[in-house]
Design a protein around this motif. Sequence first.
Motif, PDB file in Angstrom:
ATOM      1  N   HIS A  72       0.814  -1.211   0.000  1.00 45.87           N
ATOM      2  CA  HIS A  72       0.000   0.000   0.000  1.00 45.87           C
ATOM      3  C   HIS A  72       0.855   1.272   0.000  1.00 45.87           C
ATOM      4  N   ALA A  73       2.023   1.195   0.628  1.00 48.27           N
ATOM      5  CA  ALA A  73       2.879   2.378   0.688  1.00 48.27           C
ATOM      6  C   ALA A  73       3.514   2.694  -0.664  1.00 48.27           C
ATOM      7  N   THR A  74       3.923   1.649  -1.382  1.00 46.29           N
ATOM      8  CA  THR A  74       4.618   1.856  -2.651  1.00 46.29           C
ATOM      9  C   THR A  74       3.682   1.867  -3.846  1.00 46.29           C
ATOM     10  N   ASN A  75       2.500   1.263  -3.691  1.00 47.39           N
ATOM     11  CA  ASN A  75       1.513   1.243  -4.763  1.00 47.39           C
ATOM     12  C   ASN A  75       0.147   1.582  -4.179  1.00 47.39           C
ATOM     13  N   THR A  76      -0.024   2.830  -3.802  1.00 47.13           N
ATOM     14  CA  THR A  76      -1.297   3.266  -3.230  1.00 47.13           C
ATOM     15  C   THR A  76      -2.427   2.959  -4.196  1.00 47.13           C
ATOM     16  N   GLY A  77      -3.472   2.329  -3.684  1.00 53.01           N
ATOM     17  CA  GLY A  77      -4.580   1.926  -4.539  1.00 53.01           C
ATOM     18  C   GLY A  77      -4.541   0.472  -4.917  1.00 53.01           C
ATOM     19  N   SER A  78      -3.479  -0.243  -4.496  1.00 49.61           N
ATOM     20  CA  SER A  78      -3.400  -1.680  -4.744  1.00 49.61           C
ATOM     21  C   SER A  78      -4.488  -2.392  -3.951  1.00 49.61           C
ATOM     22  N   ARG A  79      -4.853  -3.569  -4.402  1.00 49.19           N
ATOM     23  CA  ARG A  79      -5.873  -4.355  -3.697  1.00 49.19           C
ATOM     24  C   ARG A  79      -5.261  -5.660  -3.210  1.00 49.19           C
ATOM     25  N   VAL A  80      -5.249  -5.846  -1.902  1.00 46.30           N
ATOM     26  CA  VAL A  80      -4.745  -7.072  -1.280  1.00 46.30           C
ATOM     27  C   VAL A  80      -5.838  -7.585  -0.351  1.00 46.30           C
ATOM     28  N   VAL A  81      -6.356  -8.771  -0.632  1.00 44.75           N
ATOM     29  CA  VAL A  81      -7.413  -9.359   0.189  1.00 44.75           C
ATOM     30  C   VAL A  81      -6.954 -10.732   0.661  1.00 44.75           C
ATOM     31  N   ILE A  82      -6.860 -10.896   1.966  1.00 43.83           N
ATOM     32  CA  ILE A  82      -6.470 -12.171   2.560  1.00 43.83           C
ATOM     33  C   ILE A  82      -7.685 -12.764   3.256  1.00 43.83           C
ATOM     34  N   ASP A  83      -8.058 -13.961   2.846  1.00 41.66           N
ATOM     35  CA  ASP A  83      -9.217 -14.629   3.428  1.00 41.66           C
ATOM     36  C   ASP A  83      -8.736 -15.792   4.293  1.00 41.66           C
ATOM     37  N   ALA A  84      -9.150 -15.810   5.546  1.00 36.56           N
ATOM     38  CA  ALA A  84      -8.759 -16.869   6.471  1.00 36.56           C
ATOM     39  C   ALA A  84      -9.989 -17.407   7.174  1.00 36.56           C
ATOM     40  N   ASP A  85      -9.924 -18.675   7.561  1.00 39.84           N
ATOM     41  CA  ASP A  85     -11.025 -19.320   8.255  1.00 39.84           C
ATOM     42  C   ASP A  85     -10.482 -20.001   9.502  1.00 39.84           C
ATOM     43  N   ASP A  86     -10.955 -19.556  10.672  1.00 48.81           N
ATOM     44  CA  ASP A  86     -10.491 -20.108  11.946  1.00 48.81           C
ATOM     45  C   ASP A  86      -8.964 -20.051  12.035  1.00 48.81           C
ATOM     46  N   ARG A  87      -8.425 -18.878  11.655  1.00 53.60           N
ATOM     47  CA  ARG A  87      -6.994 -18.598  11.726  1.00 53.60           C
ATOM     48  C   ARG A  87      -6.151 -19.411  10.744  1.00 53.60           C
ATOM     49  N   ARG A  90      -6.840 -19.275   3.693  1.00 53.62           N
ATOM     50  CA  ARG A  90      -7.674 -19.907   2.674  1.00 53.62           C
ATOM     51  C   ARG A  90      -7.317 -19.437   1.269  1.00 53.62           C
ATOM     52  N   ARG A  91      -7.202 -18.118   1.109  1.00 50.79           N
ATOM     53  CA  ARG A  91      -6.936 -17.607  -0.225  1.00 50.79           C
ATOM     54  C   ARG A  91      -6.458 -16.170  -0.165  1.00 50.79           C
ATOM     55  N   LEU A  92      -5.785 -15.761  -1.232  1.00 49.67           N
ATOM     56  CA  LEU A  92      -5.191 -14.425  -1.312  1.00 49.67           C
ATOM     57  C   LEU A  92      -5.446 -13.847  -2.690  1.00 49.67           C
ATOM     58  N   PHE A  93      -5.960 -12.624  -2.726  1.00 44.63           N
ATOM     59  CA  PHE A  93      -6.146 -11.888  -3.976  1.00 44.63           C
ATOM     60  C   PHE A  93      -5.232 -10.687  -3.944  1.00 44.63           C
ATOM     61  N   ILE A  94      -4.501 -10.462  -5.036  1.00 46.25           N
ATOM     62  CA  ILE A  94      -3.601  -9.302  -5.057  1.00 46.25           C
ATOM     63  C   ILE A  94      -3.501  -8.723  -6.467  1.00 46.25           C
ATOM     64  N   SER A  95      -3.582  -7.409  -6.534  1.00 47.45           N
ATOM     65  CA  SER A  95      -3.343  -6.696  -7.782  1.00 47.45           C
ATOM     66  C   SER A  95      -2.717  -5.353  -7.435  1.00 47.45           C
ATOM     67  N   TYR A  96      -1.565  -5.078  -8.009  1.00 44.04           N
ATOM     68  CA  TYR A  96      -0.873  -3.827  -7.731  1.00 44.04           C
ATOM     69  C   TYR A  96      -1.520  -2.679  -8.501  1.00 44.04           C
ATOM     70  N   ASN A  97      -1.545  -1.516  -7.887  1.00 37.46           N
ATOM     71  CA  ASN A  97      -2.184  -0.370  -8.513  1.00 37.46           C
ATOM     72  C   ASN A  97      -1.564  -0.042  -9.868  1.00 37.46           C
ATOM     73  N   ALA A  98      -0.242  -0.215  -9.979  1.00 44.26           N
ATOM     74  CA  ALA A  98       0.419   0.042 -11.261  1.00 44.26           C
ATOM     75  C   ALA A  98      -0.132  -0.875 -12.347  1.00 44.26           C
ATOM     76  N   CYS A  99      -0.454  -2.113 -11.980  1.00 48.82           N
ATOM     77  CA  CYS A  99      -1.018  -3.058 -12.939  1.00 48.82           C
ATOM     78  C   CYS A  99      -2.467  -2.698 -13.275  1.00 48.82           C
ATOM     79  N   ILE A 100      -3.210  -2.265 -12.266  1.00 43.70           N
ATOM     80  CA  ILE A 100      -4.610  -1.877 -12.486  1.00 43.70           C
ATOM     81  C   ILE A 100      -4.686  -0.703 -13.457  1.00 43.70           C
TER      82      ILE A 100
END
Length: 244
Positions: A72-87, A90-100
């Motif tokens: 977030h500091a180097t690519n403000t506007g990037s999207r990082v979503v970490i999904d966890a279940d009971d710690r 489960r899955r990770l979504f990532i797209s850097y703002n420069a790529c978007i």
Amino acid sequence: MSIKNFESTHTCGQHGANADNSRASRKFIASQIQIVLKARQDLRVVDIKNDMLSNFGIKINYSKAWYESMVHATNTGSRVVIDADDRRFRRLFISYNACIEGFIAGCRPLLFLDGTFIKDRYKSILLSATGYDGNQGIFPFAYYVCDQENEVNWKWFLQGLWTLLYDRKNPYQPSHRLVMISDADKGIRAAVEEFFPDAFHSRCALHLVENFKKKMKDFGHKANVATTLGELLQSVAYKFTISE
């Protein structure tokens, strides 16, 4: 066996020379800060370190708290979503703002969807959405790490892609209709129909040819005949007119 001596000076864990070397894994740290990150989008690395120290008495290595903050500091506007279940991750979504921004501003309205195995001890799956720029080059757009390639994960991934393109101040408006290309896996088909119903969903020529060759062998054709027919089909796929 009985204890004869009491040693009051400890040399292990957080009480001795190893006090600055955290025994906490990245998985444990991620599970502890996940809820906090949802409420505090501006959470800094130093905040994570201080929280872990005050709540658990653990001095974590800076690098363990670094990744998401640096994205977030180097690519403000990037999207990082970490999904966890009971710690558990489960899955990770990532797209850097420069790529978007690069895809929206400089790439054709064309996205290739594919999945592959990650060769690590967790046997994860990497799903990806890749663009095609004006220099005929492959342009990375978004990634998704999960446990298996199925309809649920493809829908989660494509929902994230839809958010990147349309849930923004200036929604994506290409000059031509968006085209999504895949191997036509049933999970991908269902996800595209749900989240990108107005897009063209086309078959990847390479996957189509390989499937065609396999079918020819299943029908009893010899391997060299199936190969020749596959080459003809691939040639046809790259022609622009019916006469060609």
